[in-house]
Design a protein around this motif. Structure first.
Motif, PDB file in Angstrom:
ATOM      1  N   VAL A 149     -45.693  29.511  22.094  1.00 27.52           N
ATOM      2  CA  VAL A 149     -44.909  29.987  23.240  1.00 27.52           C
ATOM      3  C   VAL A 149     -44.271  28.763  23.895  1.00 27.52           C
ATOM      4  CG1 VAL A 149     -44.978  31.160  25.475  1.00 27.52           C
ATOM      5  CG2 VAL A 149     -46.505  31.908  23.630  1.00 27.52           C
ATOM      6  N   TYR A 150     -42.968  28.818  24.104  1.00 29.36           N
ATOM      7  CA  TYR A 150     -42.320  27.715  24.810  1.00 29.36           C
ATOM      8  C   TYR A 150     -41.382  28.261  25.867  1.00 29.36           C
ATOM      9  CZ  TYR A 150     -37.900  28.061  22.078  1.00 29.36           C
ATOM     10  OH  TYR A 150     -36.720  28.464  21.507  1.00 29.36           O
ATOM     11  N   LEU A 151     -40.938  27.406  26.766  1.00 30.64           N
ATOM     12  CA  LEU A 151     -40.174  27.836  27.932  1.00 30.64           C
ATOM     13  C   LEU A 151     -38.854  27.094  28.005  1.00 30.64           C
ATOM     14  CD1 LEU A 151     -41.492  28.480  31.501  1.00 30.64           C
ATOM     15  CD2 LEU A 151     -39.604  26.853  31.205  1.00 30.64           C
ATOM     16  N   MET A 152     -37.812  27.831  28.365  1.00 31.38           N
ATOM     17  CA  MET A 152     -36.518  27.235  28.686  1.00 31.38           C
ATOM     18  C   MET A 152     -36.141  27.637  30.101  1.00 31.38           C
ATOM     19  SD  MET A 152     -33.969  27.589  25.422  1.00 31.38           S
ATOM     20  CE  MET A 152     -34.010  26.392  24.094  1.00 31.38           C
ATOM     21  N   CYS A 153     -35.700  26.674  30.902  1.00 29.26           N
ATOM     22  CA  CYS A 153     -35.203  26.966  32.241  1.00 29.26           C
ATOM     23  C   CYS A 153     -33.693  26.782  32.231  1.00 29.26           C
ATOM     24  CB  CYS A 153     -35.857  26.046  33.270  1.00 29.26           C
ATOM     25  SG  CYS A 153     -35.344  26.424  34.974  1.00 29.26           S
TER      26      CYS A 153
END
Length: 229
Positions: A149-153
């Motif tokens: 799971v990874y996040l982009m803002c």
């Protein structure tokens, strides 16, 4: 393939002043936006996020800072390809003023044909953002495994265009999608198709109530809007 958590930046000073910020420097989170960012680590506490990728613009960097502070070992990256749409000559102008521009009708009804004077087209915006996601999907899977799971803002129009891409929607339909400040959208990618598993989740259902101070309009807020009052 990985699950991507898309976070729109918290409410900014441009959002509350009704200005289309674009790549204008120095656009920070306002007081509410800072509080939204501060709450983000708690909202994401149950997720084993392995990487954070953010737009280079100040409002996105400020949004992810509390999360990075809460997780000291979390690797952070900046990627210009998920930066805001380049609105060119429209950047820094009041949205109320831009509403009378002939191009605004095209932006609303036929965005795949919209190109901002001195800036980029909405097609180019979607293409660069989607390419960034596909490259990061491959990189995250290689480094952390298929269940990572990874996040982009990023920004409202970027996230809306990525949701349209994941759903196989034509860009001309992306103005039907809404993502409020600091909302969370999640897309689980697989070998054959992506799955949209969350869209614009703020955890606050009060924003769904009718707003007396404004009549419901049919135009989408360019740049994403300020969210519920």
């Amino acid at each position: 393939m990985p699950t991507l958590i898309l976070v729109r930046h918290g409410r900014s000073t441009a959002n509350t002043s009704g200005v289309l910020a674009g790549w204008t420097p120095g656009v920070a989170l306002d007081e509410r936006g800072a509080a939204q960012a501060a709450a983000l680590p708690g909202r994401l506490a149950g997720l084993p996020i392995c990487e954070v990728v953010a737009s280079p613009l100040q409002r996105c960097q400020e949004t992810v800072r509390p999360l990075l502070d809460a997780r000291p070992g979390l690797r952070a990256h900046t990627d210009e390809r998920i930066g805001e749409c380049d609105y060119g000559d429209w950047s820094g102008r009041k949205l109320a003023e831009l509403a009378d521009e002939p191009l605004m009708e095209v932006v609303q009804a036929h965005p795949s044909a919209a190109a901002f004077p001195g800036g980029e087209s909405m097609r180019a915006m979607q293409t660069r953002a989607a390419e960034a996601v596909r490259e990061w999907n491959a990189r995250v899977e290689r480094d952390h495994g298929a269940d990572a799971v990874y996040l982009m803002c990023s920004h409202g129009d970027i996230i809306k265009s990525l949701v349209a891409d994941a759903l196989g929607l034509h860009l001309d339909l992306f103005q039907r999608i809404s993502v409020e400040p600091c909302s969370i959208t999640a897309i689980r990618y697989t070998r054959l198709r992506p799955f949209l598993v969350r869209l614009g989740d703020t955890g606050d259902f009060a924003s769904l109530a009718p707003r007396e101070e404004e009549a419901p309009g049919s135009d989408a807020p360019v740049g994403g809007g300020a969210g519920a009052p």
